[in-house]
Every structure is written in structure tokens, then in C-alpha cells.
Design an enzyme around this catalytic site. Sequence first.
Site, PDB file in Angstrom:
ATOM      1  N   CYS A 125       8.554   4.743   5.179  1.00 14.13           N
ATOM      2  CA  CYS A 125       7.784   5.710   5.964  1.00 14.13           C
ATOM      3  C   CYS A 125       7.856   5.368   7.448  1.00 14.13           C
ATOM      4  O   CYS A 125       8.092   6.244   8.290  1.00 14.13           O
ATOM      5  CB  CYS A 125       6.336   5.730   5.484  1.00 14.13           C
ATOM      6  SG  CYS A 125       5.326   7.011   6.248  1.00 14.13           S
ATOM      7  N   CYS A 126       7.658   4.100   7.788  1.00 15.22           N
ATOM      8  CA  CYS A 126       7.754   3.665   9.188  1.00 15.22           C
ATOM      9  C   CYS A 126       9.151   3.907   9.735  1.00 15.22           C
ATOM     10  O   CYS A 126       9.317   4.273  10.895  1.00 15.22           O
ATOM     11  CB  CYS A 126       7.400   2.187   9.307  1.00 15.22           C
ATOM     12  SG  CYS A 126       5.635   1.788   9.149  1.00 15.22           S
ATOM     13  N   CYS A 206      -1.083   4.413  12.244  1.00 14.99           N
ATOM     14  CA  CYS A 206      -1.200   5.694  11.556  1.00 14.99           C
ATOM     15  C   CYS A 206      -2.466   5.727  10.709  1.00 14.99           C
ATOM     16  O   CYS A 206      -2.913   4.704  10.187  1.00 14.99           O
ATOM     17  CB  CYS A 206       0.023   5.925  10.675  1.00 14.99           C
ATOM     18  SG  CYS A 206       1.548   6.212  11.600  1.00 14.99           S
ATOM     19  N   CYS A 209      -2.573   4.168   7.051  1.00 16.36           N
ATOM     20  CA  CYS A 209      -2.292   2.737   6.923  1.00 16.36           C
ATOM     21  C   CYS A 209      -3.133   1.876   7.860  1.00 16.36           C
ATOM     22  O   CYS A 209      -2.785   0.719   8.117  1.00 16.36           O
ATOM     23  CB  CYS A 209      -0.813   2.470   7.157  1.00 16.36           C
ATOM     24  SG  CYS A 209       0.268   3.299   5.958  1.00 16.36           S
ATOM     25  N   CYS A 232       5.777  -2.605  12.115  1.00 17.01           N
ATOM     26  CA  CYS A 232       6.275  -1.299  11.676  1.00 17.01           C
ATOM     27  C   CYS A 232       7.792  -1.256  11.640  1.00 17.01           C
ATOM     28  O   CYS A 232       8.377  -0.431  10.942  1.00 17.01           O
ATOM     29  CB  CYS A 232       5.743  -0.195  12.590  1.00 17.01           C
ATOM     30  SG  CYS A 232       6.311  -0.325  14.294  1.00 17.01           S
TER      31      CYS A 232
END
Length: 248
Positions: A125-126, A206, A209, A232
Amino acid sequence: MAQPEVLLPEPDAAFEALTLAQRHQGASAMEVIAAARERYGEGLAMVSSFGAEAAVLLHLVSRVDADIPVLFIDTKKLFPDTLRYRDLLVERFGLSDVRTLTPDPADLAAEDPAGMLWMGNTDACCDIRKVRPLARGLKGFDAWISGRKRFQASSRSDIPLFEAEGGRVKVNPLADWDPSDLRAYVVEQGLPPHPLVAKGYPSIGCMPCTSPVAEGEDPRAGRWRGQEKTECGIHFALPLENEQGAGI
């Protein structure tokens, strides 16, 4: 997801970073920023999350030159408070060139169509939402200013003022600042705090998280809570440039 391969710095960048670090040892944060601006001119950018401690470095950069490009990564998963805080600081500091970087819609459609990738693979995702957008945004720049500080994590304990990553030089003006230095500067300059700090968020990323931090916990304990993940990925060698042996 395995961490991206960390590439060895190119000799020229490594030599330049070492030379600059030695030349400016003991310099103030503003002196370091000014030296980087003089050295790289329009080839210098700043990367900011507009997070909990961002106002200090943004203010320092604006005092040196408010025209320095500021790259802001909008992952599309940020707290609304962060977006409002960004707008407040941009206006307050007179920042004239803030560039918002966003994930590639094609990447999202192919790899995170439901927007829920963070639940099963935070590294991936990062990568889609932060690492790749920054790699694209930094193309054309020779150096960039980072807000990393040695006290933030064990992985950052030896950050130099200037460091080489691939073909670029990363500038860390606040490397040796500690929390008391940050607090003193905020008070001295009357800087507005991020609204989430008062709600128990000393480190803000985010929304899915990032969680509040209890008294006595490490300030970054709320980032990817319960995982071994501490970064990240934007401070590792990045994709899109690795074919040429360069990373940030």
C-alpha cells in the site's frame, strides 16, 4: 513484501554529500538549507508530510526561500485534518510552489481497486500510494530536503546533515534537533500545531495506519501498530529510477 533493494550511492553523490556534511558541520538548520539552495538552485526540492512536526522545517525553508518547491504526497488515505493543516501552513508561510503528488489511478485500479490493500499488505500500500508518487515527483531534482531527525527512531540514529542515495543528495537540516529544540522553535515563532497532536497523535501518517499514542509510549508507536514496519519506504531506494542505478 520484501523491502526495496538498497542501492549503493554513486561515487559522485557520495563524495559530494560527505564533503557538504564536513563543510557544514555545526551549521544551523537555516544555514544548511541556504547552503543547499545555493548549491542546487532549482534542482532542490523539499518533501513534507505536513504532519506533527512539519511546521518547523516548512517555516525554516520559507525563511530561506518560499519559492523552493515543496512536494506533498496525498495518498488519498490522509486525515482531513492534515489536508486542512497543509492549507493553513501554505498560506501562513507564503509557500509559492507546493506540488501535490497522488497515486497513479492505473496502479490503484490494478493493485488496490477496493482501497483496502492496507489491511493485508501495508508495504504494498505504501509503495503504491507514497513511494511511487514521490519517485515520479522527484524526477528532475538533484537534491531534496527531508525532515528526519535522529531521535525519531533507532533506524534514524546516525542521520547526517547531507547523505547520498543513488544519484541524489538528501539534506537533513534537523538531523540533530531533539524534541525540546522543536518545542522551543514552535513557541518562539508562534507556529500553529497540527490539530491531531492534542488528540494523542505525535506522529501522523495515513488514517488507517495511524493510532493515538499512550503516555510513555514511543512517539512513533502509533504508526503501523503491531507490525515490525517502521518506515513507509520513501527513505529507501525507490522504483522508477532503479533501472538507471539511482534512487532516493
